[in-house]
Design an enzyme around this catalytic site. Structure first.
Site, PDB file in Angstrom:
ATOM      1  N   CYS A   8       0.829  -1.210   0.000  1.00  4.38           N
ATOM      2  CA  CYS A   8       0.000   0.000   0.000  1.00  4.38           C
ATOM      3  C   CYS A   8       0.867   1.265   0.000  1.00  4.38           C
ATOM      4  CB  CYS A   8      -0.993  -0.023   1.157  1.00  4.38           C
ATOM      5  SG  CYS A   8      -2.347   1.168   0.921  1.00  4.38           S
ATOM      6  N   HIS A  32      -4.339  -4.621  -0.180  1.00  6.30           N
ATOM      7  CA  HIS A  32      -4.099  -5.173   1.161  1.00  6.30           C
ATOM      8  C   HIS A  32      -4.517  -6.633   1.212  1.00  6.30           C
ATOM      9  CE1 HIS A  32      -2.777  -1.767   3.614  1.00  6.30           C
ATOM     10  NE2 HIS A  32      -3.660  -1.002   2.996  1.00  6.30           N
ATOM     11  N   GLU A  39      -3.266  -8.850   2.801  1.00  2.95           N
ATOM     12  CA  GLU A  39      -3.029  -9.375   4.150  1.00  2.95           C
ATOM     13  C   GLU A  39      -4.193  -9.097   5.097  1.00  2.95           C
ATOM     14  OE1 GLU A  39      -1.946  -5.088   4.711  1.00  2.95           O
ATOM     15  OE2 GLU A  39      -1.901  -6.558   3.083  1.00  2.95           O
TER      16      GLU A  39
END
Length: 301
Positions: free
Chosen positions: A142, A235, A237
């Protein structure tokens, strides 16, 4: 295979409940194989949540990882207990004479500032310069990806009229790239950002390759230096409820925030989120670790 973390790290209990294999340093030292040294530069204010998110993914691989958590010495973190940083984190000054197999640079909620206005920008530049010769491969996430693209290649970021917020479909742009091994041609990833980098700027840099793009969310995955640098603008994750927590936080502050797109069932924030990115998130991190870290790093760093 296990990841090696401090036995008192709070994320350890979270990971053990999810059957992620974690190991103490004492146990690891009795094994003959070398663990991969992975540094995580955690720029997020929600440090413990980010720790769990990243450790969950990198721990779901057949590799033993020796994880080192880093924070910025030039920035005071108000949202995390200082004893947590003192107990589990190091600074760049602590590790600058070491080498690492992998480095992860997280996002940060500073994207509305110019890079030069960020109070730890000079320190981050030193870390990114260090990564070029002391790290086998670096994964930027990001804002960390925007910062890396800007520092290494001069790629600018641009403000968005509205926050890019939700879960978006992406298309693979390059076939037969190891980072995308096992990916479907279309896959989903969350985004949560106020700025963007543009495809046209990426394609102007011959050292960069655009790997995945979204008609709505724009650039997602970029690779440089034959995998020594990986940039993920989304993102992958994120946990199931991360976007929900961000939405409710901003809503409760009275901010003008839209419901995250393609996230809640029936787009109703009173219903549960639909997770459509988990499998490709695991693939992204496991492919990075396997093909660009484990397969490329020397036995003796």
């Amino acid at each position: 295979m296990p990841i090696i973390i401090d036995k008192d790290l709070p994320a350890r209990k979270v990971l053990q409940k999810e059957n992620i294999f974690v190991m103490t340093k004492e146990r690891a030292e009795t094994q003959d194989i070398r663990a991969l040294k992975i540094a995580i530069l955690n720029l997020m204010p929600t440090k413990q949540e980010t720790e769990a998110q990243l450790l969950r993914l990198i721990g779901n691989t057949p590799l033993q990882l020796d994880v080192h958590l880093l924070h910025m010495e030039s920035h005071f973190s108000r949202n995390v207990a200082q004893d947590h940083l003192m107990s589990f984190y190091k600074t760049f000054r602590d590790i600058e004479n070491e080498k690492f197999d992998g480095l992860i640079i997280t996002g940060a909620p500073v994207e509305t500032l110019s890079f030069e206005e960020v109070d730890y920008w000079e320190e981050l530049k030193r870390i990114m310069e260090y990564s070029k010769t002391n790290v086998t491969s670096t994964l930027h996430i990001c804002w960390g990806a925007q910062a890396g693209l800007y520092y290494h290649y001069g790629v600018p970021k641009y403000p968005l009229k509205e926050k890019m917020f939700g879960v978006f479909e992406h298309e693979v742009c390059e076939q037969h790239v190891k980072l995308l091994q096992g990916f479907d041609e279309l896959f989903f990833a969350p985004h949560s950002r106020h700025t963007e980098v543009r495809e046209s700027d990426i394609r102007e840099v011959t050292e960069l390759t655009l790997l995945a793009n979204s008609e709505e969310a724009g650039v997602h995955l970029v690779i440089g230096q034959e995998g020594r640098q990986v940039f993920a603008l989304g993102h992958s994750e994120y946990s199931c409820d991360t976007l929900k927590q961000e939405y409710e936080r901003d809503r409760d502050k009275g901010l003008n925030i839209d419901v995250p797109k393609n996230y809640f069932k029936h787009n109703n924030p009173d219903e549960k989120p639909l997770v459509r990115w988990r499998s490709h998130g695991n693939l992204l991190f496991s492919n990075w670790l396997n093909y660009y870290v484990y397969q490329e790093t020397p036995y003796i760093l």
